[in-house]
Design a protein around this motif. Structure first.
Motif, PDB file in Angstrom:
ATOM      1  N   ARG A  87      42.209  49.916  53.393  1.00 23.21           N
ATOM      2  CA  ARG A  87      42.492  48.660  53.220  1.00 23.21           C
ATOM      3  C   ARG A  87      41.513  47.754  53.039  1.00 23.21           C
ATOM      4  O   ARG A  87      41.090  46.800  52.156  1.00 23.21           O
ATOM      5  CB  ARG A  87      43.492  48.155  54.027  1.00 23.21           C
ATOM      6  CG  ARG A  87      45.190  48.778  53.932  1.00 23.21           C
ATOM      7  CD  ARG A  87      46.139  48.071  54.673  1.00 23.21           C
ATOM      8  NE  ARG A  87      45.910  48.351  56.206  1.00 23.21           N
ATOM      9  CZ  ARG A  87      46.483  49.565  56.899  1.00 23.21           C
ATOM     10  NH1 ARG A  87      47.589  50.139  56.041  1.00 23.21           N
ATOM     11  NH2 ARG A  87      46.581  49.503  58.042  1.00 23.21           N
ATOM     12  N   ARG A  88      40.519  47.884  54.321  1.00 31.15           N
ATOM     13  CA  ARG A  88      39.153  47.348  54.237  1.00 31.15           C
ATOM     14  C   ARG A  88      38.358  47.464  52.984  1.00 31.15           C
ATOM     15  O   ARG A  88      37.730  46.321  52.447  1.00 31.15           O
ATOM     16  CB  ARG A  88      38.368  47.484  55.619  1.00 31.15           C
ATOM     17  CG  ARG A  88      39.010  46.858  56.876  1.00 31.15           C
ATOM     18  CD  ARG A  88      37.880  47.025  58.025  1.00 31.15           C
ATOM     19  NE  ARG A  88      37.947  48.414  58.374  1.00 31.15           N
ATOM     20  CZ  ARG A  88      38.305  48.965  59.394  1.00 31.15           C
ATOM     21  NH1 ARG A  88      39.389  48.291  60.011  1.00 31.15           N
ATOM     22  NH2 ARG A  88      38.498  50.675  59.658  1.00 31.15           N
ATOM     23  N   TYR A  89      38.284  48.585  52.650  1.00 31.12           N
ATOM     24  CA  TYR A  89      37.533  48.941  51.357  1.00 31.12           C
ATOM     25  C   TYR A  89      37.859  48.080  50.050  1.00 31.12           C
ATOM     26  O   TYR A  89      36.992  47.685  49.444  1.00 31.12           O
ATOM     27  CB  TYR A  89      37.301  50.539  51.065  1.00 31.12           C
ATOM     28  CG  TYR A  89      36.550  50.938  49.975  1.00 31.12           C
ATOM     29  CD1 TYR A  89      35.011  51.129  50.406  1.00 31.12           C
ATOM     30  CD2 TYR A  89      36.962  51.120  48.729  1.00 31.12           C
ATOM     31  CE1 TYR A  89      34.302  51.413  49.306  1.00 31.12           C
ATOM     32  CE2 TYR A  89      35.976  51.751  47.819  1.00 31.12           C
ATOM     33  CZ  TYR A  89      34.539  51.621  48.133  1.00 31.12           C
ATOM     34  OH  TYR A  89      34.024  52.240  47.197  1.00 31.12           O
ATOM     35  N   ARG A  90      38.996  47.966  50.109  1.00 29.78           N
ATOM     36  CA  ARG A  90      39.677  46.984  48.860  1.00 29.78           C
ATOM     37  C   ARG A  90      39.360  45.570  48.912  1.00 29.78           C
ATOM     38  O   ARG A  90      39.301  44.951  47.969  1.00 29.78           O
ATOM     39  CB  ARG A  90      41.029  47.234  48.724  1.00 29.78           C
ATOM     40  CG  ARG A  90      41.692  48.791  48.284  1.00 29.78           C
ATOM     41  CD  ARG A  90      43.165  48.658  47.926  1.00 29.78           C
ATOM     42  NE  ARG A  90      43.903  48.564  48.937  1.00 29.78           N
ATOM     43  CZ  ARG A  90      44.389  49.668  49.802  1.00 29.78           C
ATOM     44  NH1 ARG A  90      44.071  50.823  49.457  1.00 29.78           N
ATOM     45  NH2 ARG A  90      45.343  49.307  50.687  1.00 29.78           N
ATOM     46  N   LYS A  91      38.805  45.388  50.078  1.00 33.14           N
ATOM     47  CA  LYS A  91      38.358  43.836  50.241  1.00 33.14           C
ATOM     48  C   LYS A  91      36.654  43.808  50.373  1.00 33.14           C
ATOM     49  O   LYS A  91      36.200  42.841  50.916  1.00 33.14           O
ATOM     50  CB  LYS A  91      38.991  43.191  51.576  1.00 33.14           C
ATOM     51  CG  LYS A  91      40.512  43.344  51.858  1.00 33.14           C
ATOM     52  CD  LYS A  91      41.097  42.686  52.943  1.00 33.14           C
ATOM     53  CE  LYS A  91      42.337  42.538  53.139  1.00 33.14           C
ATOM     54  NZ  LYS A  91      42.859  41.987  54.432  1.00 33.14           N
ATOM     55  N   GLY A  92      36.152  44.918  49.623  1.00 31.73           N
ATOM     56  CA  GLY A  92      34.606  44.717  49.555  1.00 31.73           C
ATOM     57  C   GLY A  92      34.047  43.767  48.669  1.00 31.73           C
ATOM     58  O   GLY A  92      34.818  43.110  48.064  1.00 31.73           O
ATOM     59  N   SER A  93      32.779  43.601  48.520  1.00 23.66           N
ATOM     60  CA  SER A  93      32.123  42.819  47.857  1.00 23.66           C
ATOM     61  C   SER A  93      32.283  42.877  46.410  1.00 23.66           C
ATOM     62  O   SER A  93      32.274  43.934  45.899  1.00 23.66           O
ATOM     63  CB  SER A  93      30.566  42.793  48.191  1.00 23.66           C
ATOM     64  OG  SER A  93      30.259  42.998  49.433  1.00 23.66           O
ATOM     65  N   LYS A  94      32.790  41.755  45.708  1.00 24.02           N
ATOM     66  CA  LYS A  94      33.050  41.807  44.434  1.00 24.02           C
ATOM     67  C   LYS A  94      31.770  41.811  43.567  1.00 24.02           C
ATOM     68  O   LYS A  94      30.570  41.160  43.671  1.00 24.02           O
ATOM     69  CB  LYS A  94      33.765  40.517  43.932  1.00 24.02           C
ATOM     70  CG  LYS A  94      35.275  40.338  44.918  1.00 24.02           C
ATOM     71  CD  LYS A  94      35.997  39.102  44.340  1.00 24.02           C
ATOM     72  CE  LYS A  94      37.150  39.309  45.026  1.00 24.02           C
ATOM     73  NZ  LYS A  94      37.910  37.657  44.384  1.00 24.02           N
ATOM     74  N   GLY A  95      32.119  42.530  42.122  1.00 22.48           N
ATOM     75  CA  GLY A  95      30.861  42.708  41.206  1.00 22.48           C
ATOM     76  C   GLY A  95      30.663  41.357  40.734  1.00 22.48           C
ATOM     77  O   GLY A  95      29.720  40.792  41.113  1.00 22.48           O
ATOM     78  N   PHE A  96      31.757  40.785  39.955  1.00 20.03           N
ATOM     79  CA  PHE A  96      31.480  39.174  39.361  1.00 20.03           C
ATOM     80  C   PHE A  96      32.651  38.537  40.106  1.00 20.03           C
ATOM     81  O   PHE A  96      33.744  39.148  40.236  1.00 20.03           O
ATOM     82  CB  PHE A  96      31.795  39.316  37.876  1.00 20.03           C
ATOM     83  CG  PHE A  96      30.573  39.801  37.098  1.00 20.03           C
ATOM     84  CD1 PHE A  96      29.269  39.221  37.457  1.00 20.03           C
ATOM     85  CD2 PHE A  96      30.483  40.717  36.141  1.00 20.03           C
ATOM     86  CE1 PHE A  96      28.201  39.710  36.853  1.00 20.03           C
ATOM     87  CE2 PHE A  96      29.628  41.244  35.460  1.00 20.03           C
ATOM     88  CZ  PHE A  96      28.342  40.441  35.794  1.00 20.03           C
TER      89      PHE A  96
END
Length: 277
Positions: A87-96
């Protein structure tokens, strides 16, 4: 709370920011016989389970991290920790972050997160930059937003068209010269202060150890760029720096809550060689 768990994390390279990787805890770090770092601490059960989930199957610098916990955690604790980590991984740093940008399938997993691309751009301090594998433009845009003059090279015309579009979305198209071609063939004819190479890794790169020869066309591009003062190469976390002598590796972590303790990639910095290849 229960009995504390004794945790040992090993096989960490000396250049790694282990505090960032491991997180809170009273860590005692020693250098092992093989020159790698080993960290020891006592954690509560949840913290030990979370750490186990985050470091599972992670290789950094050409070696898999090792982790031992005593007494062992229960399977249900690990399953819960793995679910929370997902779940945390899905809230990672966004590309754009801009909705109007265009990204293809490869870009969805290979794009440098916007915050990290901009951070690298600021570190370039306004120099002239060649982005040799521009893709859909994430790194080129980061350099341009930070005030650099950028030449973006991409061999795939469709991806280059996306990069042009994305640069317009971010308002930096006038700071980037786009070139459709093979960087191996054109870099030697271009002038710049900094060469940046983000070679294609493939989504299923070796999580244990990656070497330079596994990242074509990186080696060819570097050999064509002796006239450029400095080289930066973005490589997988599991890249073995010994396969590129003379480089200074740095582990780059995410910036969002979901990946702030995850190594997103290694940034290798190497001086160019003005002598002929």
């Amino acid at each position: 709370m229960g009995r504390p768990i004794d945790v040992c994390v090993g096989a960490m390279p000396a250049w790694l920011d282990w505090r960032r990787l491991l997180g809170p805890g009273s860590w005692h770090v020693v250098e092992s016989d093989d020159g790698m770092l080993e960290a020891h601490s006592s954690l509560d059960r949840k913290a030990a389970a979370d750490l186990s989930a985050r470091l599972r199957g992670v290789g950094i610098g050409g070696t898999m991290l090792s982790l031992s916990v005593r007494p062992p955690l229960q399977r249900k604790e690990l399953r819960k920790a793995l679910a929370e980590e997902a779940r945390r991984y899905r809230k990672g740093s966004k590309g754009f972050t801009q909705a109007a940008t265009r990204v293809d399938a490869e870009g969805r997993y290979s794009l440098t997160p916007e915050a990290l691309a901009y951070e690298m751009g600021k570190r370039a301090q306004g120099r002239r930059v060649i982005d040799a594998c521009a893709g859909v433009g994430g790194n080129a845009i980061g350099f341009a937003r930070a005030g650099c003059e950028v030449t973006a090279i991409e061999i795939d015309s469709g991806r280059l068209a996306m990069a042009r579009h994305n640069a317009k979305v971010y308002g930096v198209a006038d700071r980037i010269r786009f070139h459709c071609g093979d960087a191996c063939e054109v870099v030697s004819d271009l002038e710049a202060d900094l060469l940046f190479v983000d070679p294609p890794w493939g989504e299923k790169y070796d999580k244990q150890r990656v070497t330079l020869d596994a990242l074509p066309p990186c080696e060819q591009i570097l050999s064509s760029a002796h006239h450029i003062q400095e080289h930066w190469i973005k490589v997988p976390p599991s890249f073995d720096p010994s396969s590129l002598p003379g480089c200074r590796p740095e582990a780059v972590f995410g910036r969002a809550s979901g990946d702030e303790r995850r190594v997103k990639f290694l940034l290798l910095r190497k001086s160019g060689d003005s002598s002929p290849a």
